[in-house]
Structure formats: C-alpha cells, structure tokens
Design a protein around this motif. Structure first.
Motif, PDB file in Angstrom:
ATOM      1  N   GLU A 196     -17.530 -13.292  21.167  1.00 50.01           N
ATOM      2  CA  GLU A 196     -18.860 -12.535  20.648  1.00 50.01           C
ATOM      3  C   GLU A 196     -19.391 -13.870  19.284  1.00 50.01           C
ATOM      4  O   GLU A 196     -18.038 -12.829  18.324  1.00 50.01           O
ATOM      5  N   LYS A 209     -28.097  -4.341  19.767  1.00 48.09           N
ATOM      6  CA  LYS A 209     -27.019  -3.912  20.423  1.00 48.09           C
ATOM      7  C   LYS A 209     -26.355  -2.056  19.088  1.00 48.09           C
ATOM      8  O   LYS A 209     -25.810  -1.091  19.552  1.00 48.09           O
ATOM      9  N   LYS A 234     -27.959   2.153  19.075  1.00 47.59           N
ATOM     10  CA  LYS A 234     -27.601   3.024  20.034  1.00 47.59           C
ATOM     11  C   LYS A 234     -28.922   3.496  21.203  1.00 47.59           C
ATOM     12  O   LYS A 234     -28.080   3.450  22.378  1.00 47.59           O
ATOM     13  N   TYR A 282     -29.739   0.392  22.831  1.00 48.72           N
ATOM     14  CA  TYR A 282     -29.041  -0.251  23.562  1.00 48.72           C
ATOM     15  C   TYR A 282     -28.514   0.158  25.125  1.00 48.72           C
ATOM     16  O   TYR A 282     -28.147  -0.395  26.232  1.00 48.72           O
ATOM     17  N   TYR A 283     -28.092   2.034  24.548  1.00 47.02           N
ATOM     18  CA  TYR A 283     -27.034   2.389  25.612  1.00 47.02           C
ATOM     19  C   TYR A 283     -28.685   2.823  27.151  1.00 47.02           C
ATOM     20  O   TYR A 283     -28.514   3.740  27.209  1.00 47.02           O
ATOM     21  N   THR A 306     -29.437   1.830  30.550  1.00 45.99           N
ATOM     22  CA  THR A 306     -29.727   0.690  31.918  1.00 45.99           C
ATOM     23  C   THR A 306     -29.833  -0.280  31.634  1.00 45.99           C
ATOM     24  O   THR A 306     -29.929  -1.688  31.555  1.00 45.99           O
ATOM     25  N   PHE A 320     -29.140  -2.501  28.591  1.00 42.62           N
ATOM     26  CA  PHE A 320     -27.620  -2.591  28.537  1.00 42.62           C
ATOM     27  C   PHE A 320     -26.606  -4.094  29.175  1.00 42.62           C
ATOM     28  O   PHE A 320     -26.464  -4.657  28.387  1.00 42.62           O
ATOM     29  N   LEU A 321     -27.571  -4.184  30.048  1.00 38.23           N
ATOM     30  CA  LEU A 321     -26.578  -5.222  30.810  1.00 38.23           C
ATOM     31  C   LEU A 321     -27.291  -6.626  30.413  1.00 38.23           C
ATOM     32  O   LEU A 321     -25.881  -8.234  29.730  1.00 38.23           O
ATOM     33  N   SER A 374     -25.569  -7.350  26.834  1.00 35.39           N
ATOM     34  CA  SER A 374     -24.527  -8.185  26.188  1.00 35.39           C
ATOM     35  C   SER A 374     -24.500  -8.874  26.808  1.00 35.39           C
ATOM     36  O   SER A 374     -24.073 -10.545  26.064  1.00 35.39           O
ATOM     37  N   SER A 375     -24.872  -9.252  27.934  1.00 33.70           N
ATOM     38  CA  SER A 375     -24.792 -10.514  28.637  1.00 33.70           C
ATOM     39  C   SER A 375     -25.606 -11.824  27.998  1.00 33.70           C
ATOM     40  O   SER A 375     -24.951 -13.259  27.776  1.00 33.70           O
ATOM     41  N   TYR A 380     -23.377 -12.131  24.871  1.00 35.05           N
ATOM     42  CA  TYR A 380     -22.219 -13.307  25.418  1.00 35.05           C
ATOM     43  C   TYR A 380     -22.016 -14.752  25.303  1.00 35.05           C
ATOM     44  O   TYR A 380     -21.393 -14.970  24.013  1.00 35.05           O
ATOM     45  N   VAL A 421     -23.253  -0.362  40.255  1.00 33.37           N
ATOM     46  CA  VAL A 421     -24.423  -1.168  39.704  1.00 33.37           C
ATOM     47  C   VAL A 421     -25.216  -1.609  41.362  1.00 33.37           C
ATOM     48  O   VAL A 421     -24.445  -2.681  41.741  1.00 33.37           O
ATOM     49  N   GLU A 471     -30.896  -3.189  40.666  1.00 34.55           N
ATOM     50  CA  GLU A 471     -30.184  -2.590  38.744  1.00 34.55           C
ATOM     51  C   GLU A 471     -29.828  -4.645  38.973  1.00 34.55           C
ATOM     52  O   GLU A 471     -30.501  -5.104  37.424  1.00 34.55           O
TER      53      GLU A 471
END
Lengths: 676, 255
Positions: free
Chosen positions: A196, A258, A261, A264-265, A267, A270-271, A274-275, A278, A594, A598
């Motif tokens: 990361e 991110k 919180k 970020y948290y 649904t 979130f996905l 982070s991706s 990444y 998942v 989604e």
C-alpha cells in the motif's frame, strides 16, 4: 534439440497470448505506417513542386520526429506491460529446464516476428495510404497528382532502421528483466501484492502548484508573441502537474477518505476505495498517460481544425480588402501628399482600364500610430525609461494609439465633427477607455466624445494583439504630435493605405495585382518620391498560407489518430490486466458473502472513476488551454472565437463519444474475465 | 431441534457437452445439533466439496433439501442469498481467502460493513474477538505481511464476527504447518466449548480427532459415523484411522 524448436515455440507463444499481442502488433503496424507516410510525404517529389510545399514538408518533418519519439516511448511502455504478464510463463519454462539463454532465444524470435509483422504490415498500409494522403494534399492545394503508387525506398529504409533499433532496445530491456530475476520470482511475479503506497503530501502539493502555475500562465497570457514560449512552459508544467497529482494526489486523497472511518466503512466505499488505493501506484501512471494523451489529442485536433475551418475567416481578417497598397514616409510635406495623390490616380486608372474587373469598394486613409505604456492617465514611451518607472512591463499594459484627422473621420462616418485644439474623439476598439483627459508627449488632450465605430474591420488584427485606441484630432494637433514624436527613438512613420475590392475572376485579380506591383516598384524607396510602397493581395496571400494550414491540419489529424489509438490501447491493457488480477479477489468476495450485485456496483464505480477521471481532467486541461491557444492562433490571424469554441467543443464531444465506446467494450471484457 | 438438517441430498453434474452425467452426491442425510462440532471425512472425489458447496448455498442440490435453523436454503431467493450467507454462516477456507488489498482488520470487518453496521458497532464486536484470537497487535497489517497461522486466525475472526449459527470450515489446517495447525484446532475446540456450532470438512485425521462427531463419506453417501463419547483426542484419532483403513481396504459401501 530440433533447430526449429525455438522459432516454433516463439510463434506458438504469440498465438497463445493473442489477446494481448494482437492489439500490440496492430498498434505497432499503425505506428510504422504513420511514420512511413510522414517521412515519405516530407520527401515526395510531387509535393515539392506544389506551391507552399516547403511549409507542408517542414511540418511533416516535424511530425516524423514526434512520431519517432512517441514510437520509442509507447512501444516500450506496452512491452513492459506484456512482459509483466508473461513472467510467470517464463518462470515455468525456467523450472521445466530451459536455461535463461534459451528463454532469451525464444524472446528474440518473438521480437523478430513482431518486427517483421509490423514492418511488412506497416509498409503495405503505409504505401497504400501514402498515395491517398498525397491525393488529398494535392486536392487541398488544388493541383493534380500523377497516377501510380509512389514508393520511397529511402523512407522505407529509415522506417525499418528506426523500428529495428526500437525493438532491439525493447529486446535488451526484456533480457535485462529475465536475467535479473530468479525463477521463483518469475513464477510468483503476478501474485506479489503491491504494498500500500504512502500518502505523499509534498508531492501532491507540488503537483497542484505545477498545475496551478501552468493554468495561470494560460489564462493570463495576453499577447500572442510571448504566448508561444509561455505555452511551451505551461504544457510542460501541466504535464508534470498531471503526473504528480495522479500519482501522489490520488493516493493522498484516497488515504484521507480511508482515514475518515464513517465514510470508509460504508458498503459502497469500502470495496472501491481499498482496491483503488491498493493498485493506485501503477494505476496512476496509466491514468496520467491516458489524461496527457487525451489532452494532446484534444488540443491538436481542436486547434488545427479551427485553423482549417476558420481559414477563410482569418484571411478576411488578415486582408480586409482584395488588394491593398501601403505607403510609408517620414516627411509630412505638401510635395509628399501630391506624389501620393499621383500614385493613387495612376492605380485607379490602371483599375478602371481593366475591363475584366469591376471595382466594388475602395478606401483610402492616412494615419500614424504610437505605442505607449499606460500608467494612470499618463502614457509613457520607451524614451521615458519605462523599465525604471514600471518594473514589470507586460505587453498587456501597452496601448496602441492610431491617429486620424477629423477630416478623414468625417469622410468615413458622414458626421460633421468639429474639433478645436486639444479636443479628441476616441474609438476604443477592445478596451474600455475611461479617461476624460490624458497627455501624450507633454500635449494635453480632452476627450470630447467616445465614438461607437470606425474604419470597419481594417484594424482588427492590430486590435486583437494590443489594446487599441483610435484618436481623432484636428489637423493642427495631428501634425504637431507627428512632429513631436519624430524625436523619439521609436518614432512612427506616416502611413497611407489604399484598399480595393473587386468583382471579377481570380485570374484578373492576380493580373491587376502584378500590374500594381510593377507600378509601385514594390517595397523599394525611390529618392524621387521619398516613400516606400508595397501591395498585398488576398488571393496570393491565401495561396501561400493555405498549404501550411492544410499541413498543420493534416499533421493534427494524423497525430490525433495515432495518439487516440495509443490511448485506446493503454485503456484496453489496463482493463485486461486488472481483470486477471481482480478475478481472484472477486471470487473470494463472493465466497465470504458479497453478492454479485454489490460486486458489480463496486466494479462499475471503480471503472467509472478510473475511466472518466482522465477524460474529465483532459477536458479541463483543454478548456484552460483555450485562452492561450486562442492567442497563439491570432498569429495566423484567426480571431473568430465563437468558431474556435464550437470546434473545440465538437472535438471534445467526438472524443468523448469514442471514449465511451471504448469504455463499454473494455468494461465488458473486464466483466467477462472477472466473472468467468 | 437440529440447527442443520440435510435430507436426501443428491447432486448430479452434467458435463459440458451434455454427454456424461456424474453423480457427486448419491443420497446424503444427517443433522447437526446446536453446539456440535462435526467433522466430515472422505477421500478425494467422495463428494465432500460438493456437499460443502451446497451447505454454503454456493451450489444447489439436484434433489433433496438443506434446512438451516428452520429455513430451507433452496427456498431463499437469489437476491437474498448473499445476505443470508453473511448473516447465518461463517466460512474458514484452506487458503484463507483474505483480500490482499485490505488490512487484517478490514478483512475481518468486511461482512459487517456489507451488512451496514456503524463503525462503533464493528469496533465493539472486533476488539474482544481479536483479543480472544490473539491478533490484536497485527490488526493493522496486511495479509502478505503475516504468517499463515496468523492469516488463518484472521480468517476465523472474519467467520465469527457476525456470530453465525454455523461455521463451515474447509480443510482449515490444509495450508498450515503442524504447530500452527495445532493452534488452530485448539482454537476451534475452544470456540466450540463456548457454544459455537462447527462443521469441518477435512482430510486430516488429526483435525478430525478434535471434533465431537466424525462423518465418513464415500461414493456420495454417508458411509459411517463415529461419536466421540468419552474418548480422548488420541483415542478418537485411533478410531478414525481404523475406520479409514477399513474404507480404503475395500470395506466397501453396504450396498
């Protein structure tokens, strides 16, 4: 081992990796073809004989260099991409007992095949299209092209050499990658997750600053002459800024999101956050590439198309009349006025004796012009040591005054203005003149009236470059100021302008132009009369300008297509490779609960960002570049802003439509890979 | 009442070109009581994975039904199946299936995020669980930064955080060294003692010997089962080994 083993294996490898290699080879073929065409056109004997050919061939030569540099960078970039995907395959070969030199041998054959395919394919395309381009150019310039294909062996050799060397370098780079790695690394190379990345505030801010300065330069630059240099700097700054912002800025932004919180948290976020985070490191460069290429395409297409579409318009600006004669002299005497009248009469006689032409409009006026640096209601000249008084001189602070007598003004406008000493009328062409009184060279003037219109479009070119004020004064003031300014270093000459418009054939117009030229012995000062006179013709001007503009348009369209293809390819590769990488992750997500829906919405939000961020940024870049490009195009006398805006907007819309089509195609192949 | 009832499951795969039909499950029936720890053993190709996929609602049986806590899995609509799986089942896989782009903490919280919990709720669920599994210190690390055993603990935490009715484990010790495997098995035993129902599919006799009951599957049928009763792990280990010997030496199914 069989001698044919390596060549066969190499051929097989390319066939197996067709999904990634076919677009690569196609791009390579197109690049070869474009380079060959440019090179061949720049050498073409037929074009050399056309009028204005020097400009076209010069522009094509420039294009050759651009394509060569582009080919090197772009082919390198895509190849490193292909190699990354194939490292696993090489690792497997290595473990199965092939030594690195054998692998090198296989890669060598592969490269050889690709070079041969691209060169042969590219040349065939090139020769075929070369003829077509030649025909188009001939058509534009208005001459006939000979039948038969023109093949330029010289260009073929250069093209072959360029691409052979490029691919050899690429081959060496591949070897380096293979030799530096251990088999186990080769096997795992796809699976090593990228770490990361860290948020880089400094670089992100630096990127913002670069972009900001570039934008500022574009928006604030006023005069076309300094625009050229500034444009160059602004382009470099914006490119650097784009790369920095996409790499550091995007990561920093995602990191910030991110950290929050609550945001970020969720649904939805979130996905995707982070991706994206990444993979942002490699993603970002790709995105910046797409953005920069798209901007180049947009800027090139819009400016060259504007020039082409607005050509007639700019010719009308540059040459307000079919034929004009301009006379310059220093002494403002009665004798001078008489010899000017004589010249005027003999030109008129020439025109009236020509039966094939009908004079529709003529204009005659005299003026002189002075440039001043404005400081309050004072106007300074270079003799006033302006650099001490006003430390930063910008061309936009310069005001150009054009002086006329009241007599002439009344003649043009039909008014009966009477001006006493010290009284002036002002027509402010592009600047809101707001002074009630002002002084020039120690003469005080009072503004009697601001008048709404003046000698038509005749001064538009000047007026677009500088702030321009037309000053009408009585004969007395007019002559006094002229004498006063003679002592200046940068003094003005008395200018007289005759303009003529005709009805008649182009041939007749050309003929009369040449007759006038010989009458006034163009450009030479004769002691007898004491003035310099020269003539210009719209027809001849158009003929000398058109090939260059057409050449620019051609180059713009050509490079535009090439860069568009490059953009498409980068996008395609990005989606394919990410598809393979993401496949496993989406499988895991499904297993842990998942839902497909989604996953799909996460994918679309990611693809949407990844795709449309560069397009939107490119649009923004183009919009901000517009002011400076507008100034640049003034050099070509193109001043029709609504036309330029329309053309630019249309280019953007066309590009965006193409972009959306690419998006939907690649997105579909991405879904297919991921959901397999 | 049983928490999981499996009734006459039959699964037939049709090969791609419509040719041969392969029977993966012939007729499987069993039930699991709340708080039980059941291991399912069988050779490769015995239908274990098919069974687990059906239990996990990833696949549908050809005939028969699965009832989880009174609800028929086959009756759940496709749209709700993911949410159902998330809320009622916990999964532990052989290869962990942690997402590389998430820190361990985010991996564990993933099911809760999908269910739309607030961060405060997530955190209060996470902290005690992480403490119990001994992964508090590594929560902020990424999967590629920790060992296999730690990864599997994180995966267990992810399976438990939704407080599922049933934990399904597929060869959970398969990718672990023996020490990490022992640790994980002890952990499973501990959470089972705390009341968690566990269903584990495994090859490993050692792993199975920690369970309360062992089911043997052969040729798509439940061939035999052993209850722990009062046996110790070692005694159960021996019994399982004996049974496997009988199966493999051609004890055959009792058809």
């Amino acid at each position: 081992m069989n001698k044919l083993f390596y060549p066969k294996l190499a051929a097989n490898n390319i066939r197996k990796n067709a999904k990634t290699y076919v677009p690569y080879i196609i791009t390579s073929i197109i690049t070869v073809a474009v380079f060959y065409i440019m090179r061949s056109l720049s050498q073409n004997e037929g074009i050399k004989e056309m009028k204005g050919a020097g400009d076209v061939q010069y522009v094509m030569n420039l294009g050759c260099i651009v394509v060569a540099i582009f080919a090197l960078i772009f082919l390198f970039y895509t190849n490193s991409f292909l190699m990354k995907r194939r490292k696993r395959e090489f690792g497997l070969f290595n473990i199965l007992g092939m030594e690195k030199r054998h692998i090198s041998c296989v890669i060598g054959f592969e490269t050889l095949y690709i070079v041969l395919l691209s060169l042969v394919g590219g040349m065939i395309f090139g020769v075929a299209l070369d003829k077509l381009m030649y025909l188009i150019i001939a058509k534009i310039v208005g001459e006939d092209a000979p039948f038969g294909f023109y093949i330029s062996p010289d260009s073929m050799i250069i093209t072959a050499l360029l691409f052979a060397v490029t691919y050899f370098l690429i081959y060496l780079n591949s070897l380096r990658q293979i030799h530096l790695s251990k088999p186990i690394e080769l096997l795992k190379s796809l699976n090593t997750g990228e770490r990361e990345p860290k948020a880089k505030w400094f670089i992100a801010i630096l990127g913002l600053v670069c972009l900001g300065v570039g934008y500022y330069m574009s928006i604030t630059t006023q005069d076309p002459i300094s625009a050229l240099l500034k444009f160059f700097f602004a382009v470099i700054l914006v490119i650097i800024g784009t790369y920095l912002l996409f790499t550091a800025g995007s990561i920093t932004l995602l990191k910030l999101l991110k950290k929050n919180k609550r945001y970020y948290y969720k649904t939805k976020h979130f996905l995707s956050i982070s991706s994206m985070l990444y993979r942002m490191k490699q993603n970002a460069v790709g995105l910046a590439n797409i953005c920069v290429l798209s901007t180049m395409v947009l800027v090139m297409l819009s400016s060259t198309t504007s020039l082409m579409v607005g050509f007639e318009d700019s010719m009308n600006t540059r040459y307000p009349h079919e034929i004009d004669v301009q006379i310059q002299h220093e002494e403002n005497t009665e004798a001078m006025a008489e010899s000017k009248d004589e010249l005027y009469d003999s030109i008129n006689e020439l025109i009236s004796n020509d039966d094939s032409l009908k004079l529709t409009n003529e204009i005659r006026y005299s003026y002189y012009s002075l440039a001043f640096l404005q400081s309050g209601n004072e106007f300074l000249t270079a003799d006033d040591d302006v650099y001490n008084l006003v430390p930063t001189v910008d061309l936009s602070d310069i005001t150009c005054f054009i002086f006329f007598t009241a007599e002439q003004y009344n003649e043009f406008s039909g008014n009966k203005a009477e001006l006493s000493d010290g009284e002036v009328l002002i027509y402010s062409c592009n600047d809101d003149f707001n002074l009630d009184s002002f002084s020039l060279l120690d003469n005080e003037y009072r503004v009697k009236e601001l008048v709404p219109d003046f000698v038509g479009d005749d001064f538009e070119t000047v007026a677009n470059i500088y702030k321009t004020e037309f000053v009408v004064m009585n004969e007395n003031d007019y002559n006094k100021l002229y004498e006063d300014q003679k002592s200046m270093d940068t003094h003005s000459l008395m200018q007289t302008y005759f303009g003529y418009d005709f009805e008649g054939s182009d041939e007749a117009k050309r003929e009369i132009y040449h007759e006038i030229i010989s009458l006034i012995s163009n450009g030479s000062t004769s002691d007898e009369v004491g003035f310099t006179a020269y003539a210009e013709s719209k027809i001849e001007g158009r003929e000398s300008m058109y090939p260059m503009i057409a050449g620019f348009f051609f180059l713009g369209a050509f490079l535009g297509i090439l860069f568009t293809i490059a953009t498409i390819l980068i996008i395609y590769y990005k989606q394919i490779s990410e598809g393979y990488e993401d496949k496993e992750r989406y499988e895991i997500m499904q297993k842990v609960g998942v839902s497909r829906r989604e996953i799909k919405s996460s994918i679309s939000s990611q693809i949407l960002t990844v795709f449309f961020l560069p397009l939107i940024t490119a649009g923004l870049h183009t919009a901000v570049a517009f002011p400076i490009i507008r100034r640049l195009l003034m050099i070509f006398s193109l001043t029709n802003v609504p036309l330029m805006i329309t053309v630019t907007a249309l280019c953007f819309v066309a590009f965006a439509i193409l972009y959306v089509i690419i998006y939907s195609i690649t997105a579909r192949s991405y879904y297919r890979i991921v959901s397999k | 009442m049983a928490i999981l009832e499996v009734k006459n499951l039959k699964k037939i795969y049709t090969t791609r070109f419509g040719g041969n039909q392969v029977q993966a499950l012939a007729d499987v029936s069993f039930s699991v009581e709340p708080g039980e720890y059941v291991a399912i053993m069988g050779e490769s190709g015995s239908g274990k994975t098919t069974l687990l996929n059906i239990l996990a609602a990833l696949d549908k049986p050809t005939v028969g039904e699965v009832v989880l806590d009174g609800k028929k899995l086959t009756a759940i609509k496709e749209k709700e199946i993911s949410a159902f799986r998330r809320e009622n089942l916990g999964f532990v896989f052989q290869d962990f299936n942690l997402l590389d782009n998430f820190s361990l903490q985010d991996n564990i919280l993933l099911p809760l995020v999908l269910s739309g919990c607030t961060y405060a709720e997530m955190n209060s669920a996470l902290q005690p669980l992480a403490a119990k599994l001994g992964i508090v210190d590594i929560l902020s690390k990424f999967p590629y930064e920790v060992s296999g055993g730690q990864k599997q603990r994180a995966a267990v935490a992810r399976a438990l955080i939704t407080e599922p009715k049933l934990v399904l484990a597929d060869e959970p010790t398969g990718a672990l060294d023996s020490r990490a495997a022992d640790g994980l098995l002890n952990l499973f035993a501990q959470i089972n003692r705390e009341g968690q129902t566990i269903l584990m599919v495994t090859h490993s006799v050692k792993a199975a010997s920690h369970a309360g009951r062992v089911l043997f599957i052969k040729d798509g049928r439940v061939f035999h089962q052993i209850y722990r009763g009062t046996c110790s792990n070692d005694e159960l280990f021996r019994k399982i080994s004996d049974t496997l010997t009988i199966i493999s030496t051609g004890g055959g199914s009792d058809e």
